[in-house]
Design a protein around this motif. Structure first.
Motif, PDB file in Angstrom:
ATOM      1  N   ASN A 146       0.833  -1.208   0.000  1.00 31.53           N
ATOM      2  CA  ASN A 146       0.000   0.000   0.000  1.00 31.53           C
ATOM      3  C   ASN A 146       0.866   1.256   0.000  1.00 31.53           C
ATOM      4  OD1 ASN A 146      -2.178  -1.724   0.162  1.00 31.53           O
ATOM      5  ND2 ASN A 146      -2.577  -1.346   2.330  1.00 31.53           N
ATOM      6  N   ASP A 147       1.924   1.236   0.826  1.00 31.91           N
ATOM      7  CA  ASP A 147       2.811   2.405   0.881  1.00 31.91           C
ATOM      8  C   ASP A 147       3.424   2.701  -0.484  1.00 31.91           C
ATOM      9  OD1 ASP A 147       2.418   2.995   3.537  1.00 31.91           O
ATOM     10  OD2 ASP A 147       4.130   1.828   4.250  1.00 31.91           O
ATOM     11  N   LEU A 148       3.860   1.639  -1.170  1.00 35.56           N
ATOM     12  CA  LEU A 148       4.449   1.829  -2.500  1.00 35.56           C
ATOM     13  C   LEU A 148       3.427   2.388  -3.476  1.00 35.56           C
ATOM     14  CD1 LEU A 148       6.665  -1.364  -2.918  1.00 35.56           C
ATOM     15  CD2 LEU A 148       7.434   0.975  -2.612  1.00 35.56           C
ATOM     16  N   ALA A 149       2.216   1.864  -3.402  1.00 36.41           N
ATOM     17  CA  ALA A 149       1.167   2.345  -4.309  1.00 36.41           C
ATOM     18  C   ALA A 149       0.852   3.813  -4.033  1.00 36.41           C
ATOM     19  CB  ALA A 149      -0.081   1.484  -4.165  1.00 36.41           C
ATOM     20  N   LEU A 150       0.776   4.186  -2.766  1.00 37.15           N
ATOM     21  CA  LEU A 150       0.515   5.583  -2.424  1.00 37.15           C
ATOM     22  C   LEU A 150       1.656   6.483  -2.885  1.00 37.15           C
ATOM     23  CD1 LEU A 150      -0.964   5.099   1.162  1.00 37.15           C
ATOM     24  CD2 LEU A 150      -2.189   6.005  -0.815  1.00 37.15           C
ATOM     25  N   ALA A 151       2.886   6.008  -2.665  1.00 34.48           N
ATOM     26  CA  ALA A 151       4.041   6.805  -3.096  1.00 34.48           C
ATOM     27  C   ALA A 151       4.066   6.963  -4.604  1.00 34.48           C
ATOM     28  CB  ALA A 151       5.335   6.149  -2.619  1.00 34.48           C
ATOM     29  N   GLY A 152       3.540   5.963  -5.312  1.00 30.60           N
ATOM     30  CA  GLY A 152       3.522   6.019  -6.766  1.00 30.60           C
ATOM     31  C   GLY A 152       2.311   6.719  -7.345  1.00 30.60           C
ATOM     32  N   GLY A 153       1.503   7.346  -6.494  1.00 33.38           N
ATOM     33  CA  GLY A 153       0.348   8.090  -6.985  1.00 33.38           C
ATOM     34  C   GLY A 153      -0.834   7.231  -7.376  1.00 33.38           C
ATOM     35  N   ARG A 154      -0.885   5.963  -6.925  1.00 30.88           N
ATOM     36  CA  ARG A 154      -1.982   5.060  -7.304  1.00 30.88           C
ATOM     37  C   ARG A 154      -3.044   4.992  -6.210  1.00 30.88           C
ATOM     38  NH1 ARG A 154       2.735   2.467  -8.595  1.00 30.88           N
ATOM     39  NH2 ARG A 154       2.557   0.880  -6.954  1.00 30.88           N
ATOM     40  N   HIS A 155      -3.347   6.148  -5.609  1.00 33.48           N
ATOM     41  CA  HIS A 155      -4.281   6.180  -4.490  1.00 33.48           C
ATOM     42  C   HIS A 155      -5.712   5.839  -4.896  1.00 33.48           C
ATOM     43  CE1 HIS A 155      -3.213  10.200  -6.055  1.00 33.48           C
ATOM     44  NE2 HIS A 155      -4.526  10.347  -6.148  1.00 33.48           N
ATOM     45  N   ALA A 156      -6.119   6.303  -6.086  1.00 35.00           N
ATOM     46  CA  ALA A 156      -7.507   6.051  -6.511  1.00 35.00           C
ATOM     47  C   ALA A 156      -7.763   4.556  -6.701  1.00 35.00           C
ATOM     48  CB  ALA A 156      -7.806   6.813  -7.798  1.00 35.00           C
ATOM     49  N   ALA A 157      -6.834   3.873  -7.379  1.00 34.92           N
ATOM     50  CA  ALA A 157      -7.008   2.428  -7.606  1.00 34.92           C
ATOM     51  C   ALA A 157      -6.952   1.649  -6.306  1.00 34.92           C
ATOM     52  CB  ALA A 157      -5.926   1.932  -8.561  1.00 34.92           C
ATOM     53  N   LEU A 158      -6.277   2.190  -5.308  1.00 34.02           N
ATOM     54  CA  LEU A 158      -6.100   1.485  -4.044  1.00 34.02           C
ATOM     55  C   LEU A 158      -7.293   1.637  -3.105  1.00 34.02           C
ATOM     56  CD1 LEU A 158      -3.802  -0.121  -2.632  1.00 34.02           C
ATOM     57  CD2 LEU A 158      -3.041   2.033  -1.629  1.00 34.02           C
ATOM     58  N   LEU A 159      -8.103   2.655  -3.304  1.00 30.24           N
ATOM     59  CA  LEU A 159      -9.152   2.982  -2.342  1.00 30.24           C
ATOM     60  C   LEU A 159     -10.108   1.823  -2.035  1.00 30.24           C
ATOM     61  CD1 LEU A 159     -10.362   6.663  -2.837  1.00 30.24           C
ATOM     62  CD2 LEU A 159      -9.781   5.511  -0.708  1.00 30.24           C
ATOM     63  N   PRO A 160     -10.673   1.097  -3.037  1.00 27.49           N
ATOM     64  CA  PRO A 160     -11.626   0.029  -2.696  1.00 27.49           C
ATOM     65  C   PRO A 160     -11.014  -1.028  -1.777  1.00 27.49           C
ATOM     66  CG  PRO A 160     -11.732   0.545  -5.040  1.00 27.49           C
ATOM     67  CD  PRO A 160     -10.540   1.279  -4.496  1.00 27.49           C
ATOM     68  N   ALA A 161      -9.788  -1.447  -2.072  1.00 29.00           N
ATOM     69  CA  ALA A 161      -9.153  -2.458  -1.235  1.00 29.00           C
ATOM     70  C   ALA A 161      -8.869  -1.916   0.159  1.00 29.00           C
ATOM     71  CB  ALA A 161      -7.863  -2.936  -1.890  1.00 29.00           C
ATOM     72  N   LEU A 162      -8.477  -0.655   0.259  1.00 21.24           N
ATOM     73  CA  LEU A 162      -8.214  -0.068   1.570  1.00 21.24           C
ATOM     74  C   LEU A 162      -9.483   0.003   2.406  1.00 21.24           C
ATOM     75  CD1 LEU A 162      -5.753   2.868   0.742  1.00 21.24           C
ATOM     76  CD2 LEU A 162      -5.251   0.786   2.021  1.00 21.24           C
ATOM     77  N   ARG A 163     -10.596   0.363   1.781  1.00 24.47           N
ATOM     78  CA  ARG A 163     -11.858   0.425   2.536  1.00 24.47           C
ATOM     79  C   ARG A 163     -12.232  -0.959   3.075  1.00 24.47           C
ATOM     80  NH1 ARG A 163     -13.821   4.579  -1.466  1.00 24.47           N
ATOM     81  NH2 ARG A 163     -14.234   6.471  -0.255  1.00 24.47           N
ATOM     82  N   GLN A 164     -12.086  -1.988   2.217  1.00 20.57           N
ATOM     83  CA  GLN A 164     -12.426  -3.341   2.647  1.00 20.57           C
ATOM     84  C   GLN A 164     -11.501  -3.795   3.776  1.00 20.57           C
ATOM     85  OE1 GLN A 164     -14.996  -5.496   1.621  1.00 20.57           O
ATOM     86  NE2 GLN A 164     -14.242  -6.533   3.463  1.00 20.57           N
ATOM     87  N   SER A 165     -10.205  -3.541   3.629  1.00 14.55           N
ATOM     88  CA  SER A 165      -9.253  -3.954   4.659  1.00 14.55           C
ATOM     89  C   SER A 165      -9.502  -3.221   5.973  1.00 14.55           C
ATOM     90  CB  SER A 165      -7.818  -3.693   4.194  1.00 14.55           C
ATOM     91  OG  SER A 165      -7.507  -4.471   3.057  1.00 14.55           O
TER      92      SER A 165
END
Length: 870
Positions: A146-165
């Motif tokens: 998640n940290d790598l994805a956030l650092a890489g600007g992929r926050h939008a794609a990560l949001l659904p999985a973060l909400r579920q987790s």
């Protein structure tokens, strides 16, 4: 054959599932597999498979399961005195592949190996605990991803999985912080703040706790309206008198989408000045930060900086707390962090394309590379734009001298200034030296300096090499010094280290420190040396090369100084260990362990370089002493790789001296180091050679030391019975030698191994005897180690208050000794006791302090395991 543990337990032969029998038989297979080839005692296997529900004939049943597994899967399950051992290649087990991929930074691939709940279907208290631990490893990997994805600007794609987790793990504060950042960067600050408020109330109501500081920090950053545009600002200051280079600056401006620019040119031509000037002109174009490193590609006193070292520094600058091990893993983490950011990376003074390639971000980040070479591979293979520098145009050189010396002084002697420009040949470094000397003597006419240049004119510069005109410039500069400073300049050229302390300069010059400081200050004023940190001096690489060619006789003063100083520092750390005397007219004194450790920290690189140089010039006694005396420092700082390098050089010195005792000592220490680094076969070959050499002597203490090292290695490899056997044999040898210090340490180590085997009565007896002897001798290091052992025994006896008291006493002693490696270990153990006593908050505090030290020391295995627990 492949073994699957990250889900339902399964075995596949060339992809086809293999029936592996009853659940208890599967349990035996897994209990052996997870040990990675280490033996498992029968009693421990029984406990793992059945726990407290073992049947009456459990041993016979276990033997039957092992026999069936051997036949069914054609496995080599070896019966040893230490227990059953199953050895398979790490790539055959999905759990080990998962861990390897995590270390490499390939988190998506690692998490893709999971098929469900680990060890599904296996039931016992031990399997439940292991399953929970593996789940923690999986969660840690997910959070890192998640940290790598956030650092890489992929926050939008990560949001659904973060909400579920976040729904699945409502108390995970790191996950909550990631969800808040993703919401914030998606423009949804309101939901991010609501989630924080929900988390804060949940922690207070259910756990009686406040949010952690990292979570509070994220909250504050969102409230402050922070944008994702902050980052490291590492650029050095631009050169104050930069002039000219209009065409080259324009070439950099028109680089467009070309993200790599190799700036070539010979030494002293102004590559770094150009790169920094352009970078500061375009500072606002890189709102997400600027990274800078001097790669030391042509530093005469140091090897080129390895990409792995640079990546560690870059990752720390980018805010990473946990630095992965290995070049590939660090490069992957680095690329992920900078992906999508508008950043500049300035790689200064590169030696080769190979040194640069791992540092390329793999994204639209702008990279400037400076080197004396053209780096054709970077241009051909990576699309770099090449901007080559020539000497300054005479008008630009004139402008430089005007800016440096003032228009009035230059206008007063126009013909002389033209001569200066001509003889300097447009080389920026030569112009700088001329201007510096003239500025130091403001009352002298410039004709004085022009006359000196006329007597030693500059030659043309050979492209890519150090030309004779450059030597002439340096010669002229040295000629302007006092006799004492000129001699000092030549002597500093013999040092060969990246920098040197004032105390070492005083020894080299054979002067009092105060007088040496005044001499070096003259060199500073002439820009021949730089005091880059208080009390430490270095030369520019070209200046150092010139100084190294000067005919001076340095003698052995500096080597004698380092040898005597390192001995004094080592004796401050281990006053009870004998080291050979070494005379020097410049002697350092250390007030205690902390002062000695601080000196080692500052001088470490110089000591290793001096050891290598001593070996090359045949000063074998110095090379041996440096390697031997560095050992206690390396142990306290957890620098095992450096210790190997030092002992290998010491071994060569001992062989040249024909001293078998010294050779045996080096082999003994190398054995322990290699075992710790995971190279057991190599480590044991050194142990065998050590014993072979020690056997030729009647030195009981040396024999005891060899057994002590092998005991440590056996424990490290999981063979506690063998470790205890070597500990007891070592104790006998130390007693025979009459060495009470070694006897005290051996008593504690034997007691510790009894404790590890669950034999707490014997353990306590040995350790209490050790404590009495250590206290009698005033052996603080031994006392601290014994208190740690007694704390462990008390913990497992259920005497938690005694355990905490012992650990705190040990910790206080280790702090006095500045032994940060043992501090980390004790802190983790102290947290274990608090956890067992039900004090989770205190346990977490101690674990977090231990984790911080593990990470600083590069102890990846310990850090990863503890991070998973946290």
């Amino acid at each position: 054959m492949e073994f699957g543990l990250l889900g339902a337990v399964e075995v596949r032969d060339r992809g086809a599932l293999v029936e592996i029998g009853h659940v208890r038989q599967r349990s035996v297979l897994v209990a052996l597999l997870v040990e990675e080839g280490r033996p498992v005692p029968v009693d421990r296997l029984l406990d793992r498979v059945w726990g407290e529900r073992a049947p009456l004939r459990a041993r016979e049943t276990l033997y039957g399961y092992v026999s069936k597994l051997r036949k069914l899967l054609e496995l080599d399950i070896e019966r040893t005195p230490a227990g059953y051992r199953l050895t398979v290649a790490p790539e055959q087990v999905d759990l080990f592949r998962f861990r390897a991929l995590v270390r490499q930074g390939a988190l998506d691939d690692a998490l893709g190996l999971w098929r469900g709940q680990a060890l599904e279907g296996l039931e016992s208290e031990w399997f439940d605990a292991l399953r929970e631990s593996l789940h923690a490893e999986r969660v840690a990997a997910e959070l890192d991803r998640n940290d790598l994805a956030l650092a890489g600007g992929r926050h939008a794609a990560l949001l659904p999985a973060l909400r579920q987790s976040a729904d699945d793990r409502p108390h995970d504060e790191r996950l909550a912080a990631q969800l808040m950042l993703a919401l914030h960067r998606s423009g949804n600050d309101a939901e991010a703040l609501r989630h924080y408020d929900t988390m804060r109330r949940r922690l207070a109501d259910e756990l009686g706790a406040d949010p952690s500081k990292p979570l509070q920090d994220v909250h504050q950053r969102i409230l402050a309206g922070e944008r994702h545009g902050t980052g490291p600002r590492q650029l050095p200051a631009p050169h104050p008198w930069f002039t000219g280079r209009a065409d080259e600056l324009a070439a950099l401006d028109t680089s467009g989408t070309v993200v790599i620019t190799a700036i070539g040119g010979t030494g002293g031509i102004g590559k770094t000045a150009l790169a920094l000037h352009w970078a500061h002109q375009h500072f606002d174009a890189f709102p997400d930060g600027q990274l800078y490193v001097n790669l030391r590609g042509f530093d005469p006193s140091a090897e080129p900086t390895p990409p792995e070292t640079v990546l560690r520094e870059f990752l720390e600058a980018l805010g990473e707390d946990t630095i992965p091990a290995g070049l590939d893993a660090r490069a992957a983490r680095y690329r992920g962090l900078v992906a999508g950011r508008r950043m500049l990376v300035l790689l200064d003074n590169a030696r080769s394309t190979e040194q640069v390639v791992p540092l390329l971000p793999g994204s639209d980040v702008t990279v400037l590379v400076t080197s004396r070479l053209k780096l054709a591979g970077l241009v051909a293979g990576h699309g770099a734009r090449s901007v080559s520098l020539d000497v300054l145009h005479p008008a630009d050189a004139h402008e430089f001298l005007t800016a440096r010396l003032g228009s009035a002084r230059v206008a007063a002697e126009p013909g002389v200034v033209a001569d200066l420009v001509s003889w300097c040949g447009g080389l920026p470094l030569a112009l700088s030296i001329v201007a510096a000397r003239a500025a130091m003597e403001p009352d002298f006419p410039l004709a004085v300096f022009a006359e000196e240049l006329r007597e030693q004119p500059l030659d043309a510069l050979d492209a890519g090499e150090i030309g004779t005109n450059l030597r002439a410039v340096f010669s002229w500069s040295v000629a302007a010094l006092s006799d004492e400073a000129a001699r000092a300049f030549g002597l500093l050229g013999t040092v060969g280290t990246a920098d040197v302390s004032l105390a070492a300069v005083a020894a080299l010059l054979d002067l009092p420190v105060a007088k040496a400081r005044m001499v070096v200050r003259e060199l500073e004023n002439a820009h021949l040396v730089q005091q880059h940190v208080p009390g430490r001096y270095r030369m520019h690489d070209l200046v150092g090369l010139y100084a190294a060619d000067l005919p001076v006789d340095a003698g052995s003063r500096l080597a004698d100084f380092y040898a005597a100083a390192v001995r004094a520092a080592a004796m401050a750390l281990e006053p009870f260990k004998a080291l050979p005397e070494h005379e020097s007219s410049h002697v350092l004194a250390f007030s205690g362990s902390a002062a000695a450790m601080a000196w080692f920290d500052a001088e470490h690189a110089c000591l290793l370089t001096e050891q290598r140089q001593a070996l090359e010039r045949g000063a074998f006694d110095v090379a041996w002493l440096l390697g031997r005396a560095l050992n206690p420092y390396h142990l306290r700082r957890g620098r095992t790789s450096d210790d190997i390098d030092a002992w290998l050089m010491a071994l060569r010195a001992a062989e040249a001296l024909g001293d078998e005792t010294k050779q045996a000592t080096a082999h003994m220490c190398l054995g322990a180091d290699y075992v710790e680094m995971g190279e057991s076969a190599l480590g044991h070959s050194h142990f065998e050679r050590s014993l072979e050499l020690f056997a030729r002597t009647d030195d009981h203490a040396a024999h005891g030391a060899a057994h002590r090292s092998m005991a440590w290695a056996a424990e490290f490899e999981g063979d506690l019975e063998k470790a205890l056997e070597h500990s007891l044999r070592g104790l006998e040898k130390f007693r025979a030698a009459g060495s009470e210090i070694r006897e005290a340490e051996a008593l504690n180590e034997a007691g510790w191994r009894y404790a590890c085997l669950g034999r707490y009565t014997e353990a306590r007896t040995f350790c209490e005897d050790a404590l009495l002897l250590n206290n009698k001798l005033g052996h603080s290091e031994g006392t601290a180690a014994t208190l740690d052992s007694l704390a462990h025994i008390a913990h497992h006896d259920g005497r938690h208050a005694d355990a905490v008291a012992h650990y705190r006493e040990a910790l206080a002693l280790y702090r006095e000794l500045d032994n940060s490696a043992e501090q980390a270990t004790v802190l983790e153990h102290l947290g274990d006791v608090h956890a067992a006593a039900g004090d989770g908050a205190e346990a977490r505090e101690q674990w977090e302090r231990a984790l911080e030290l593990y990470e600083k020391q590069g102890r990846t295995t310990e850090a990863t395991a503890l991070a998973a627990r946290l």
